[in-house]
Design a protein around this motif. Structure first.
Motif, mmCIF file in Angstrom:
data_model
loop_
_atom_site.group_PDB
_atom_site.id
_atom_site.type_symbol
_atom_site.label_atom_id
_atom_site.label_comp_id
_atom_site.label_asym_id
_atom_site.label_seq_id
_atom_site.Cartn_x
_atom_site.Cartn_y
_atom_site.Cartn_z
ATOM 1 N N LYS A 196 0.719 -1.588 0.046
ATOM 2 C CA LYS A 196 0.181 -0.277 -0.234
ATOM 3 C C LYS A 196 1.034 1.426 0.729
ATOM 4 O O LYS A 196 0.615 2.337 -0.130
ATOM 5 C CB LYS A 196 -0.536 -0.385 1.322
ATOM 6 C CG LYS A 196 0.017 0.150 2.804
ATOM 7 C CD LYS A 196 -0.940 0.412 3.631
ATOM 8 C CE LYS A 196 -0.461 0.432 5.032
ATOM 9 N NZ LYS A 196 -1.238 -0.181 5.868
ATOM 10 N N GLY A 205 -10.210 -0.406 -0.980
ATOM 11 C CA GLY A 205 -9.103 0.214 -2.047
ATOM 12 C C GLY A 205 -8.410 -0.815 -1.930
ATOM 13 O O GLY A 205 -8.718 -1.808 -1.381
ATOM 14 N N TRP A 206 -6.973 -0.804 -3.110
ATOM 15 C CA TRP A 206 -5.970 -1.672 -3.542
ATOM 16 C C TRP A 206 -5.148 -0.891 -3.223
ATOM 17 O O TRP A 206 -4.659 -0.032 -3.795
ATOM 18 C CB TRP A 206 -6.256 -2.997 -3.560
ATOM 19 C CG TRP A 206 -6.300 -2.849 -5.273
ATOM 20 C CD1 TRP A 206 -7.391 -2.584 -5.757
ATOM 21 C CD2 TRP A 206 -5.707 -3.375 -6.032
ATOM 22 N NE1 TRP A 206 -7.104 -2.783 -7.571
ATOM 23 C CE2 TRP A 206 -5.895 -2.993 -8.157
ATOM 24 C CE3 TRP A 206 -3.825 -3.406 -6.021
ATOM 25 C CZ2 TRP A 206 -5.129 -3.225 -8.362
ATOM 26 C CZ3 TRP A 206 -3.357 -4.108 -7.440
ATOM 27 C CH2 TRP A 206 -3.997 -3.791 -8.521
ATOM 28 N N THR A 250 -3.735 2.950 -4.039
ATOM 29 C CA THR A 250 -4.555 4.107 -3.696
ATOM 30 C C THR A 250 -4.926 4.072 -2.082
ATOM 31 O O THR A 250 -5.933 4.886 -1.448
ATOM 32 C CB THR A 250 -6.273 3.257 -3.979
ATOM 33 O OG1 THR A 250 -6.505 2.784 -3.139
ATOM 34 C CG2 THR A 250 -5.391 3.568 -5.426
ATOM 35 N N TYR A 251 -4.247 3.563 -1.250
ATOM 36 C CA TYR A 251 -4.568 3.641 0.320
ATOM 37 C C TYR A 251 -4.097 5.043 1.014
ATOM 38 O O TYR A 251 -4.555 5.725 1.672
ATOM 39 C CB TYR A 251 -3.338 3.255 1.449
ATOM 40 C CG TYR A 251 -3.380 2.838 2.785
ATOM 41 C CD1 TYR A 251 -4.107 1.816 3.478
ATOM 42 C CD2 TYR A 251 -2.581 3.576 2.991
ATOM 43 C CE1 TYR A 251 -4.408 2.692 4.573
ATOM 44 C CE2 TYR A 251 -2.110 3.737 4.709
ATOM 45 C CZ TYR A 251 -3.014 3.007 5.253
ATOM 46 O OH TYR A 251 -3.467 3.564 6.589
ATOM 47 N N GLN A 278 -13.084 2.973 5.677
ATOM 48 C CA GLN A 278 -12.212 2.686 4.973
ATOM 49 C C GLN A 278 -11.541 0.920 4.912
ATOM 50 O O GLN A 278 -11.295 1.245 6.652
ATOM 51 C CB GLN A 278 -11.084 3.247 5.177
ATOM 52 C CG GLN A 278 -10.132 3.156 4.359
ATOM 53 C CD GLN A 278 -8.378 4.265 3.748
ATOM 54 O OE1 GLN A 278 -8.622 5.155 5.028
ATOM 55 N NE2 GLN A 278 -7.246 3.783 3.091
ATOM 56 N N HIS A 306 -9.062 -1.680 3.201
ATOM 57 C CA HIS A 306 -7.720 -1.833 2.171
ATOM 58 C C HIS A 306 -7.202 -3.544 2.260
ATOM 59 O O HIS A 306 -6.856 -3.970 3.044
ATOM 60 C CB HIS A 306 -6.611 -0.805 2.510
ATOM 61 C CG HIS A 306 -5.954 -0.400 1.101
ATOM 62 N ND1 HIS A 306 -6.150 0.365 0.613
ATOM 63 C CD2 HIS A 306 -4.709 -0.905 0.540
ATOM 64 C CE1 HIS A 306 -5.581 0.736 -0.691
ATOM 65 N NE2 HIS A 306 -4.693 0.070 -0.071
ATOM 66 N N ARG A 331 -5.091 -6.033 0.858
ATOM 67 C CA ARG A 331 -3.249 -6.136 0.168
ATOM 68 C C ARG A 331 -3.269 -7.747 -0.206
ATOM 69 O O ARG A 331 -2.505 -7.618 -1.378
ATOM 70 C CB ARG A 331 -2.166 -6.541 1.985
ATOM 71 C CG ARG A 331 -1.503 -7.752 1.755
ATOM 72 C CD ARG A 331 -0.219 -7.580 2.218
ATOM 73 N NE ARG A 331 0.422 -6.132 2.989
ATOM 74 C CZ ARG A 331 1.337 -5.648 3.980
ATOM 75 N NH1 ARG A 331 1.774 -6.996 5.038
ATOM 76 N NH2 ARG A 331 1.864 -5.601 4.285
#
Length: 617
Positions: A378, A521-522, A525-526, A545, A547, A549
């Motif tokens: 990230k 997100g991935w 974009t973190y 939010q 995220h 990985r």
């Protein structure tokens, strides 16, 4: 250099962009300013931006190179959206960047380069320094080139070498303006030009002249200070994503007790991993620059068969070429780490610009049913931990792993807290050393009941001879098989092995615990997503939010997390590749928000979009 007598103002954050021609040394200037800033303990995030051409035409827009650094006395997540200060070395640099500046921004401009010829190259009919078009900004005209040459007169430096040192004059001026320490830069110059004492003297003199100019000129009446950020105790260093990834691979090799073999073919923006790993032979690292991408992965897979931690690094076009050998690694069930530092495509695309458009290729881009693991870091410093995780999965489950970095995190930098060796995972591997059946036979596809991994037998181990190759294997024996039932069993077993990989649950950041909108997100974009969500929360809006990985397999709790929100928004630097996976896998109406400009999202762009979703649904 004496302490300044000018007024000093305290700031909490600053964003500076150095911009100039490809030959003006903007990447070096930005890197040195970043290193100075890191010494003071500020939190930092950087964004280099440079042309793909080795030397684009001088003074033209395609030849502009820039380096943006965001530093603050608190935790920051991105290199910043809009520069507070632009250092423009020529008209092209000004024209290429002025649209990004907010009203009131400072522009330090090298007036020596604003000749009629240079203005005409970028379409200026009149000098913007004189026509009032920059009235919204605080413009500081500085004759950087002539001041630098004048400062070096007594050293007998050739005019051409003197002009090249103007970036050090600019660095000295900015170092004075923002109270940066300068000793490390002077030591750096001594090392960099150790074989040319004349250039050491010239660059040091240019830097000192820039510092002294800031101290004595009436053009700058104020200098600024940014206090150190509050950070966890420990030892930090400034690190780029590619450097962190390389060191993560070295750490993985040491923690596994295996030699590390890198087979690579140079390609932007992954080549720095090859360069960095080549420095670490003392840790059992072997690097091979192959003649092409196919040879590079073939050598890495051969090294894996021989009992090494096999790694290959590339970017999107290289992954396409490596596809057949990746499928072979799936069939052989051998550990292999494939690093894809993504760039803008298709084809050659824009080699120095960023994108997240290789996710589909990583997940599905092979012939046949060829599943493997996919993970994505990230941030620049997270590349270290992502490399360790890729190695853990590859070694534990005997599978190829694609690590999806991208140009944004690869060349960006931030402070990295050096971990304790004892905190790093134990990656030691138990090789097969004896037959694994009661009747004294060795079955190369007899699986571990927990991981479903087959035994890893190093060639030459007595009694463990076995067949390899791309033809379908019979269950347990590994013999060539065309039996339909066996093929179905092996295809499903290879898929089940990937689904059995143990990955952490996805964490959700939802401070209010009443958010109805989740931003998923991935990869890189973190930072922009986090900065946008942080600002919205400060304004009283509830937003969550999460995220990712691990992209294959996905976290076990992801479906439950997605079901807990009314709306799921997925920002990506592609045309909606993760959003399509989420829709298909979980039947969730994920809302894609996409950008494929070759640049990362700005926090402001995401903030505006997410505010609309939160307020209007």
């Amino acid at each position: 250099m004496a302490a300044s007598a000018k007024r000093v103002e305290q700031l909490d954050r600053v964003i500076i962009r150095f911009a100039g021609d490809s030959g003006d040394g903007m990447q070096l200037t930005g890197d040195r300013f970043t290193s100075e800033t890191a010494q003071l303990g500020n939190d930092i995030s950087t964004l280099p931006n440079f042309p793909a051409e080795i030397r684009a035409p001088a003074g033209t827009l395609p030849g502009v190179s820039s380096f943006q650094v965001h530093f603050a006395d608190y935790d920051i997540l991105t290199p910043g959206d809009a520069p507070d200060v632009l250092v423009a070395m020529n008209p092209a640099a000004l024209k290429a960047n002025v649209a990004d500046l907010p009203p009131g921004a400072d522009i330090i401009v090298n007036t020596d380069e604003f000749t009629r010829r240079n203005l005409a190259k970028v379409g200026y009919s009149a000098s913007p320094l004189e026509d009032g078009s920059l009235a919204a900004f605080a413009v500081h005209p500085v004759a950087l080139t002539s001041l630098t040459v004048g400062a070096l007169t007594d050293l007998g430096v050739a005019k051409k070498d003197g002009e090249r040192a103007k970036n050090m004059f600019a660095l000295g001026l900015l170092s004075w303006m923002y109270s940066r320490p300068f000793e490390s830069t002077l030591r750096f110059l001594e090392r960099k030009f150790a074989k040319r004492p004349d250039l050491v003297a010239a660059n040091k003199a240019a830097f000192q002249a820039g510092w002294n100019y800031g101290e004595t000129t009436e053009l700058f009446s104020v200098r600024y200070e940014i206090k150190p950020a509050k950070m966890s105790p420990g030892t930090y260093r400034n690190i780029t994503g590619n450097q962190a990834l390389a060191l993560g691979l070295v750490a993985a090799a040491v923690r596994s007790g295996l030699p590390l073999f890198l087979g690579a073919y140079p390609i932007t923006p992954a080549s720095d991993i090859l360069h960095e790993l080549s420095k670490h032979k003392r840790f059992g690292v072997t690097t091979m620059q192959a003649e092409d991408e196919i040879a590079a992965i073939g050598a890495a897979l051969g090294a894996a068969y021989g009992g090494a931690l096999g790694v290959t690094t590339t970017s999107g076009p290289g992954v396409a070429l490596k596809g057949e050998t990746i499928s072979l690694a799936v069939a052989l069930e051998l550990p292999l780490v494939i690093v894809d530092v993504q760039r803008a495509g298709p084809s050659t695309g824009m080699p120095t610009k960023t994108e997240q458009a290789d996710l589909n290729m990583a997940l599905f881009g092979r012939h046949g049913e060829a599943p493997l693991a996919v993970i994505a870091p990230k941030s620049p410093s997270d590349c270290f931990h992502a490399a360790l995780e890729a190695a853990r999965i590859a070694l534990t489950y005997r599978t190829p792993v694609i690590l999806l970095s991208d140009n944004y995190v690869a060349n960006g930098s931030e402070p990295w807290l050096l971990p304790s060796v004892g905190e790093l995972p134990d990656l030691r591997v138990a090789f097969a050393t004896a037959p694994n059946t009661d009747d004294g036979r060795f079955l190369p596809y007899l699986r571990d009941p927990e991981t479903m991994a087959r035994p890893w037998a190093v060639p030459g181990t007595p009694g463990l001879e076995h067949r390899i190759g791309g033809l379908e294997k019979a269950d347990k024996t590994g013999d060539i098989s065309y039996d339909p039932a066996n093929h179905e069993f092996m295809v499903r077993t290879r898929q089940a092995r990937i689904e059995a990989i143990s990955v952490p649950d996805v964490d959700v950041e939802d401070p209010s615990e009443d958010a109805t909108v989740l931003v998923l997100g991935w990869g890189s974009t973190y930072g922009p997503i986090g900065a946008a969500c942080r600002t919205l929360r400060q304004r009283g809006l509830s937003i969550a939010q999460a995220h990712l990985r691990h992209l294959s397999p996905l976290p076990a709790n992801l479906g439950e997390v997605l079901a807990g929100y009314d709306r799921v928004v997925v920002p990506e630097m592609n045309l909606g590749q993760l959003a399509a996976v989420i829709r298909a896998r979980y039947l969730v109406d994920a809302v894609p928000f996409n950008q494929v400009s070759g640049l990362p999202f700005t926090a402001a762009t995401l903030e505006s979009m997410l505010e609309d979703v939160v307020k209007n649904g």
